[in-house]
Motif scaffolding. Structure first.
Motif, PDB file in Angstrom:
ATOM      1  N   VAL A 364       0.784  -1.232  -0.081  1.00  0.00           N
ATOM      2  CA  VAL A 364       0.013  -0.037   0.087  1.00  0.00           C
ATOM      3  C   VAL A 364       0.820   1.305  -0.079  1.00  0.00           C
ATOM      4  O   VAL A 364       1.875   1.330   0.797  1.00  0.00           O
ATOM      5  N   ASN A 365       0.527   2.217  -1.016  1.00  0.00           N
ATOM      6  CA  ASN A 365       1.083   3.489  -0.981  1.00  0.00           C
ATOM      7  C   ASN A 365      -0.138   4.440  -0.900  1.00  0.00           C
ATOM      8  O   ASN A 365      -1.201   4.319  -1.297  1.00  0.00           O
ATOM      9  N   PHE A 366       0.181   5.500  -0.246  1.00  0.00           N
ATOM     10  CA  PHE A 366      -1.028   6.597  -0.127  1.00  0.00           C
ATOM     11  C   PHE A 366      -0.203   7.926   0.314  1.00  0.00           C
ATOM     12  O   PHE A 366       0.767   8.278   0.785  1.00  0.00           O
ATOM     13  N   LYS A 367      -0.925   9.007  -0.590  1.00  0.00           N
ATOM     14  CA  LYS A 367      -0.718  10.500  -0.531  1.00  0.00           C
ATOM     15  C   LYS A 367      -1.522  11.180  -0.259  1.00  0.00           C
ATOM     16  O   LYS A 367      -2.811  10.946  -0.528  1.00  0.00           O
ATOM     17  N   TYR A 368      -1.285  12.449   0.327  1.00  0.00           N
ATOM     18  CA  TYR A 368      -2.113  13.680   0.341  1.00  0.00           C
ATOM     19  C   TYR A 368      -1.597  14.641  -0.580  1.00  0.00           C
ATOM     20  O   TYR A 368      -0.494  15.199  -0.240  1.00  0.00           O
ATOM     21  N   GLY A 369      -2.086  14.713  -1.717  1.00  0.00           N
ATOM     22  CA  GLY A 369      -1.484  15.633  -2.662  1.00  0.00           C
ATOM     23  C   GLY A 369      -0.101  15.053  -3.048  1.00  0.00           C
ATOM     24  O   GLY A 369      -0.190  14.027  -3.770  1.00  0.00           O
ATOM     25  N   ASN A 370       0.886  15.880  -3.159  1.00  0.00           N
ATOM     26  CA  ASN A 370       2.194  15.569  -3.158  1.00  0.00           C
ATOM     27  C   ASN A 370       2.842  15.093  -2.041  1.00  0.00           C
ATOM     28  O   ASN A 370       4.067  14.590  -2.299  1.00  0.00           O
ATOM     29  N   THR A 371       2.318  14.864  -1.048  1.00  0.00           N
ATOM     30  CA  THR A 371       2.911  14.370   0.331  1.00  0.00           C
ATOM     31  C   THR A 371       2.761  12.919   0.610  1.00  0.00           C
ATOM     32  O   THR A 371       1.545  12.621   0.514  1.00  0.00           O
ATOM     33  N   SER A 372       3.958  12.197   0.488  1.00  0.00           N
ATOM     34  CA  SER A 372       3.669  10.699   0.595  1.00  0.00           C
ATOM     35  C   SER A 372       3.621  10.489   2.267  1.00  0.00           C
ATOM     36  O   SER A 372       4.352  10.709   2.870  1.00  0.00           O
ATOM     37  N   ILE A 373       2.295   9.557   2.525  1.00  0.00           N
ATOM     38  CA  ILE A 373       2.157   9.465   4.008  1.00  0.00           C
ATOM     39  C   ILE A 373       2.457   7.804   4.226  1.00  0.00           C
ATOM     40  O   ILE A 373       3.208   7.496   5.179  1.00  0.00           O
ATOM     41  N   LEU A 374       2.053   6.808   3.350  1.00  0.00           N
ATOM     42  CA  LEU A 374       2.468   5.425   3.644  1.00  0.00           C
ATOM     43  C   LEU A 374       3.134   4.932   2.364  1.00  0.00           C
ATOM     44  O   LEU A 374       2.817   5.450   1.089  1.00  0.00           O
ATOM     45  N   LYS A 375       4.269   4.124   2.609  1.00  0.00           N
ATOM     46  CA  LYS A 375       5.081   3.601   1.632  1.00  0.00           C
ATOM     47  C   LYS A 375       5.289   2.205   1.605  1.00  0.00           C
ATOM     48  O   LYS A 375       5.747   1.569   2.584  1.00  0.00           O
ATOM     49  N   ASN A 376       4.782   1.459   0.609  1.00  0.00           N
ATOM     50  CA  ASN A 376       4.769   0.117   0.319  1.00  0.00           C
ATOM     51  C   ASN A 376       4.905  -0.571   1.667  1.00  0.00           C
ATOM     52  O   ASN A 376       5.396  -1.555   2.343  1.00  0.00           O
ATOM     53  N   ILE A 377       3.205  -0.473   2.414  1.00  0.00           N
ATOM     54  CA  ILE A 377       3.038  -1.216   3.517  1.00  0.00           C
ATOM     55  C   ILE A 377       2.651  -2.654   3.255  1.00  0.00           C
ATOM     56  O   ILE A 377       1.612  -2.795   2.492  1.00  0.00           O
ATOM     57  N   SER A 378       2.920  -3.679   3.957  1.00  0.00           N
ATOM     58  CA  SER A 378       2.339  -4.976   3.723  1.00  0.00           C
ATOM     59  C   SER A 378       2.289  -5.486   5.129  1.00  0.00           C
ATOM     60  O   SER A 378       3.412  -5.513   5.871  1.00  0.00           O
ATOM     61  N   VAL A 379       1.104  -5.882   5.764  1.00  0.00           N
ATOM     62  CA  VAL A 379       0.742  -6.467   6.892  1.00  0.00           C
ATOM     63  C   VAL A 379      -0.280  -7.422   6.833  1.00  0.00           C
ATOM     64  O   VAL A 379      -1.208  -7.048   6.192  1.00  0.00           O
ATOM     65  N   HIS A 380      -0.163  -8.614   7.745  1.00  0.00           N
ATOM     66  CA  HIS A 380      -1.209  -9.466   7.758  1.00  0.00           C
ATOM     67  C   HIS A 380      -1.857  -9.470   8.994  1.00  0.00           C
ATOM     68  O   HIS A 380      -0.986  -9.672  10.160  1.00  0.00           O
ATOM     69  N   ILE A 381      -3.003  -9.325   9.281  1.00  0.00           N
ATOM     70  CA  ILE A 381      -3.806  -9.475  10.602  1.00  0.00           C
ATOM     71  C   ILE A 381      -4.443 -10.390  10.683  1.00  0.00           C
ATOM     72  O   ILE A 381      -5.682 -10.553  10.115  1.00  0.00           O
ATOM     73  N   PRO A 382      -4.286 -11.605  11.184  1.00  0.00           N
ATOM     74  CA  PRO A 382      -5.201 -12.682  11.451  1.00  0.00           C
ATOM     75  C   PRO A 382      -6.650 -12.463  12.244  1.00  0.00           C
ATOM     76  O   PRO A 382      -6.418 -11.511  12.763  1.00  0.00           O
ATOM     77  N   ALA A 383      -7.678 -13.392  11.732  1.00  0.00           N
ATOM     78  CA  ALA A 383      -8.631 -12.891  12.244  1.00  0.00           C
ATOM     79  C   ALA A 383      -8.740 -13.189  13.848  1.00  0.00           C
ATOM     80  O   ALA A 383      -7.930 -14.243  14.236  1.00  0.00           O
ATOM     81  N   LYS A 384      -9.373 -12.517  14.642  1.00  0.00           N
ATOM     82  CA  LYS A 384      -9.417 -12.694  16.237  1.00  0.00           C
ATOM     83  C   LYS A 384      -8.064 -12.526  16.952  1.00  0.00           C
ATOM     84  O   LYS A 384      -7.878 -12.726  18.110  1.00  0.00           O
ATOM     85  N   SER A 385      -7.261 -11.907  16.121  1.00  0.00           N
ATOM     86  CA  SER A 385      -5.671 -11.682  16.851  1.00  0.00           C
ATOM     87  C   SER A 385      -5.818 -10.129  17.204  1.00  0.00           C
ATOM     88  O   SER A 385      -6.810  -9.339  16.935  1.00  0.00           O
ATOM     89  N   SER A 386      -4.749  -9.712  17.952  1.00  0.00           N
ATOM     90  CA  SER A 386      -4.591  -8.294  18.298  1.00  0.00           C
ATOM     91  C   SER A 386      -3.420  -7.685  17.751  1.00  0.00           C
ATOM     92  O   SER A 386      -2.439  -8.379  17.951  1.00  0.00           O
ATOM     93  N   ILE A 387      -3.330  -6.551  17.234  1.00  0.00           N
ATOM     94  CA  ILE A 387      -2.063  -6.046  16.625  1.00  0.00           C
ATOM     95  C   ILE A 387      -2.065  -4.613  17.159  1.00  0.00           C
ATOM     96  O   ILE A 387      -3.343  -3.721  17.067  1.00  0.00           O
ATOM     97  N   ALA A 388      -1.005  -3.909  17.290  1.00  0.00           N
ATOM     98  CA  ALA A 388      -0.777  -2.669  17.940  1.00  0.00           C
ATOM     99  C   ALA A 388       0.140  -1.985  16.554  1.00  0.00           C
ATOM    100  O   ALA A 388       1.068  -2.759  16.216  1.00  0.00           O
ATOM    101  N   LEU A 389      -0.216  -0.692  16.408  1.00  0.00           N
ATOM    102  CA  LEU A 389       0.474   0.016  15.723  1.00  0.00           C
ATOM    103  C   LEU A 389       1.246   1.196  16.443  1.00  0.00           C
ATOM    104  O   LEU A 389       0.491   1.837  17.034  1.00  0.00           O
ATOM    105  N   VAL A 390       2.553   1.166  16.281  1.00  0.00           N
ATOM    106  CA  VAL A 390       3.292   2.350  17.151  1.00  0.00           C
ATOM    107  C   VAL A 390       4.229   3.144  16.089  1.00  0.00           C
ATOM    108  O   VAL A 390       4.485   2.686  15.088  1.00  0.00           O
ATOM    109  N   GLY A 391       4.775   4.214  16.800  1.00  0.00           N
ATOM    110  CA  GLY A 391       5.798   5.182  15.922  1.00  0.00           C
ATOM    111  C   GLY A 391       5.631   6.368  16.436  1.00  0.00           C
ATOM    112  O   GLY A 391       4.594   6.708  17.071  1.00  0.00           O
TER     113      GLY A 391
END
Length: 597
Positions: A364-391
Motif C-alpha cells: 500500500v502507498n498513500f498520498k495527500y496531494g504530493n505528500t507521501s504518507i504511507l510507502k509500500n506497507i504490507s501487513v497480515h492481521i489474522p482474524a481474532k488476533s490483536s495487533i498494535a501500531l506504534v511509531g
C-alpha cells in the motif's frame, strides 16, 4: 454552442430546472394566465368609458386596436354590450384572474418548499457519501455555512429569480397587448424602458460582487464559530476568549458592512426607479402628441396596459436586484454541490453479511496531494488476533487505520478482508462490522441508552443487548447507580461523565453493534494511568472475540498484543511481539526508554 450560451446566460435557470423540472413551466403558465385575464379585464374598461361619457349607449370596439376581438367575440356569442353586461364581464375576468392568482401564489409556495427540501436532501446525501479524504481537506466553516445559513439565502435567490421571470412574463403580456392596441406607442415605451434600464447595470454588477463577499464572510464566520465552541475550554482557561472574540467581531463587521453597501444600492434603486419610468412614459406621450400628431384617445388603452407593465418593470428591477443580493450564495451552492458530486464515494458490488476478519494489506502507498504518507506497507492481521501500531507522530499510524476501516482507498496496492479487495466491496457493509474508538470519545447530547444503541428501539431484545455490551465495557454498575439509569441525559459532549466513563460508553456502543473488528485509535492516551489500566483490562478481556487493532502512544497498553508493527516515516521498520521488538528494534527500544519501560 447553444449549450455554452445557455450556461453563460441561464445557468441559474438550468440549476433550478435540474431540481424542479416541469414545475418551473407550470408556474410560468399560471403567471401567463393571470396576466392574460387581467389584460382582458382592463381592455373592457375602454368600451365602459365610452358608455359612461355618453358617447354611446352600447359598447363598441372603437379605439381598442387589435384588442377589438374581445368585444366582437362576445357579440358573436350573443352577449349584448350594455352597461350591465360589460360590468358583469369585467367582474368575471377579474374573478377568474383572482382564482388564477391564488392558484399561482399557493403553487409557488409548494414549489419553493419542495425546492428547499430537495436541496437539503441532496446536500445531506452528498455529504453522507462524501469521500473522507476530500472531507479532511475541506473547509469545515464552508460546509457548516453552506448547509445552514446559505440554504436560506439560496431559497431567497430562487424566490427572487422566479419573481423576476414572472415579472418579465407579465411585462411581456401587457406589452404585447399594448403593441396590439397601438404598435407605435408600444415600441417607443419599450425602447425608452431599455435605455433607462442601462442606468442600473453598474449597480447590478456591484451588488453581485458584494453578494459573493458576504458568502465568503459567512464561511469565515462559521469556521471561526466552530473553533470558538470546540476550543472554548482552552480559550477560557488561557484568558484568550476576548482576543478570539475580536476575530469573530471582525468577521461580523465584514459581513454587515457588505450588507450595508447592498442596502445603499437597493435604496438608490427603489428611490429612482418609479420617477425614471414615469419620465420615460411622459416623454413617449409627448412625442406621440406633438411629433406624431396622435390623439390621446388612440393611446388610452395602450397607456392602461403600460401602466400595468410599468408596475412589473419596477418589480422586475426590484426582484432582480434582490436576486443579485443573494446570487453569491447560489454560486457557492452550485460549486459546493458540484464538488460533492465530484468526490462521491464509489461503492463496489460485493456486500458482506458475515465476516471472519482476516485482514491483508499488500504493497500500500498513500498520498495527500504530493505528500507521501504511507510507502509500500504490507501487513497480515489474522482474524481474532490483536495487533498494535506504534511509531512517532507523523509515522502514518492513523492513516493506516483509516485505510483498514475503509475511510480511504490506497493510491497503490490493496487492502483485503477475508480475501476480498476493499475496492470491490460496498464498503458500508464492511464498516457495519467495524467498531471504532478514538482518542476523543464521540458522545451525543442524548441519553446513555441512545448513545450506546444509536437510537435503536428500546424493545426487550435491544435493552438486553445494551446491558450485555455495558457489562463487557465495565460501565453497567455505574449506569445502574444513576437516578435515571440508562435514560440519563449526558449533556453537551458528555459533560455529565468523566473521560474514562466516556471511553467505556464508546466501547459499549461498538460492542452493542456486534462487530467483528475493533479499532482503538489512541483510545486511552488522554486518560490517567489508573483509568487507562482499567480500560486496558477491559480490552484485554475481549481478546479472542474480535480482531483488535490498537494505535498506541503509551507502550504499556500493548504488552499483551499478539503483534506490534513499528512505523517510521510512513514505512514499516519492524514487526514482531512486544518482547521481540524490545530486543531487535532500535526505534522501539528508544521509545521504551523514553517512557521508562
Amino acid at each position: 454552442m447553444l449549450k455554452n450560451i445557455l450556461q453563460k446566460n441561464f445557468s441559474s435557470l438550468l440549476y433550478f430546472y435540474r431540481h424542479l423540472g416541469y414545475r418551473i413551466f407550470l408556474s410560468l403558465v399560471l403567471s401567463f394566465s393571470v396576466g392574460l385575464l387581467d389584460g382582458f379585464g382592463l381592455a373592457m374598461f375602454l368600451p365602459l368609458l365610452q358608455m359612461v361619457t355618453g358617447d354611446s349607449q352600447a359598447a363598441t370596439s372603437d379605439g381598442m386596436g387589435g384588442m377589438e376581438f374581445i368585444v366582437e367575440g362576445l357579440q358573436q356569442l350573443g352577449i349584448p354590450m350594455t352597461l350591465e353586461s360589460v360590468l358583469l364581464i369585467i367582474i368575471v375576468f377579474f374573478s377568474l384572474k383572482g382564482v388564477a392568482y391564488f392558484v399561482r401564489q399557493y403553487y409557488n409556495v409548494v414549489v419553493r418548499m419542495y425546492f428547499i427540501k430537495s436541496l437539503r436532501f441532496r446536500n445531506i446525501d452528498g455529504l453522507a457519501n462524501y469521500r473522507y479524504k476530500a472531507f479532511v481537506l475541506a473547509d469545515s466553516g464552508r460546509i457548516q455555512n453552506t448547509l445552514s445559513g446559505e440554504i436560506e439565502r439560496v431559497n431567497l435567490a430562487y424566490m427572487h429569480y422566479f419573481n423576476t421571470i414572472q415579472a418579465v412574463m407579465m411585462m411581456l403580456v401587457y406589452m404585447t397587448m399594448a403593441f396590439v392596441t397601438n404598435p407605435q406607442f408600444a415600441i417607443l415605451v419599450v425602447v425608452g424602458g431599455l435605455l433607462s434600464n442601462l442606468a442600473y447595470r453598474q449597480i447590478y454588477k456591484r451588488t453581485k460582487a458584494i453578494s459573493a463577499k458576504i458568502t465568503r464572510g459567512g464561511h469565515r464566520f462559521q469556521r471561526q464559530l466552530i473553533q470558538f465552541v470546540g476550543h472554548f475550554k482552552y480559550l477560557k482557561s488561557t484568558a484568550a476568549l476576548n482576543s478570539y472574540s475580536d476575530k469573530l467581531k471582525d468577521s461580523v463587521v465584514y459581513i454587515e458592512e457588505s450588507n450595508k453597501k447592498i442596502g445603499f444600492y437597493n435604496s438608490l434603486l427603489s428611490a429612482t426607479r418609479e420617477p425614471l419610468n414615469i419620465v420615460v412614459v411622459a416623454a413617449v406621450i409627448l412625442s406621440q402628441v406633438y411629433i406624431f400628431s396622435s390623439g390621446l384617445s388612440g393611446i388610452v388603452l395602450a397607456l392602461l396596459f403600460f401602466y400595468r407593465a410599468l408596475t412589473y418593470v419596477m418589480n422586475f428591477q426590484n426582484y432582480w436586484n434582490n436576486y443579485l443580493n443573494v446570487s453569491g450564495s447560489l454560486e457557492n451552492m452550485t460549486t459546493f454541490m458540484r464538488e460533492l458530486d465530484a468526490d462521491t464515494e464509489v461503492y463496489g458490488d460485493i456486500t458482506i453479511d458475515k465476516l471472519h476478519g482476516d485482514i491483508e494489506i499488500k504493497g500500500v502507498n498513500f498520498k495527500y496531494g504530493n505528500t507521501s504518507i504511507l510507502k509500500n506497507i504490507s501487513v497480515h492481521i489474522p482474524a481474532k488476533s490483536s495487533i498494535a501500531l506504534v511509531g512517532e507522530s507523523g509515522s502514518g499510524k492513523t492513516t493506516l487505520v483509516n485505510l483498514i476501516s475503509g475511510l480511504m482507498q490506497p493510491d497503490d496496492g490493496g487492502v483485503y478482508i477475508d480475501g476480498m479487495n476493499y475496492a470491490d466491496l460496498d464498503i458500508r457493509s464492511l464498516q457495519r462490522h467495524i467498531g471504532y474508538i478514538s482518542q476523543d470519545p464521540v458522545i451525543f447530547s442524548d441519553s446513555i441508552y441512545d448513545n450506546v444503541t444509536l437510537w435503536a428501539e428500546p424493545n426487550e431484545a435491544n435493552v438486553k443487548r445494551f446491558w450485555e455490551a455495558c457489562e463487557k465495557a465495565a460501565i453497567a454498575d455505574f449506569i445502574r447507580g444513576l437516578p435515571d439509569g440508562m435514560q440519563t441525559e449526558l449533556g453537551n459532549n458528555g459533560i455529565q461523565v468523566s473521560g474514562g466513563q466516556k471511553q467505556r460508553l464508546s466501547i459499549a456502543r461498538e460492542l452493542f453493534k456486534d462487530v467483528s473488528i475493533l479499532i482503538m485509535d489512541e483510545a486511552t492516551s488522554a486518560l490517567d494511568s489508573t483509568v487507562e489500566r482499567e480500560i486496558q483490562q477491559n480490552i484485554d478481556a475481549l481478546k479472542g472475540e474480535y480482531t483488535i487493532i490498537i494505535v498506541a502512544h503509551r507502550l504499556s497498553t500493548i504488552k499483551n498484543s499478539d503483534t506490534v508493527v513499528v512505523l517510521q516515516n510512513g514505512m514499516i521498520d519492524n514487526i514482531g511481539t512486544y518482547q521481540y521488538l524490545s530486543k531487535n528494534s532500535s526505534i522501539f527500544r528508544n521509545m521504551l526508554t523514553l517512557q521508562d519501560l
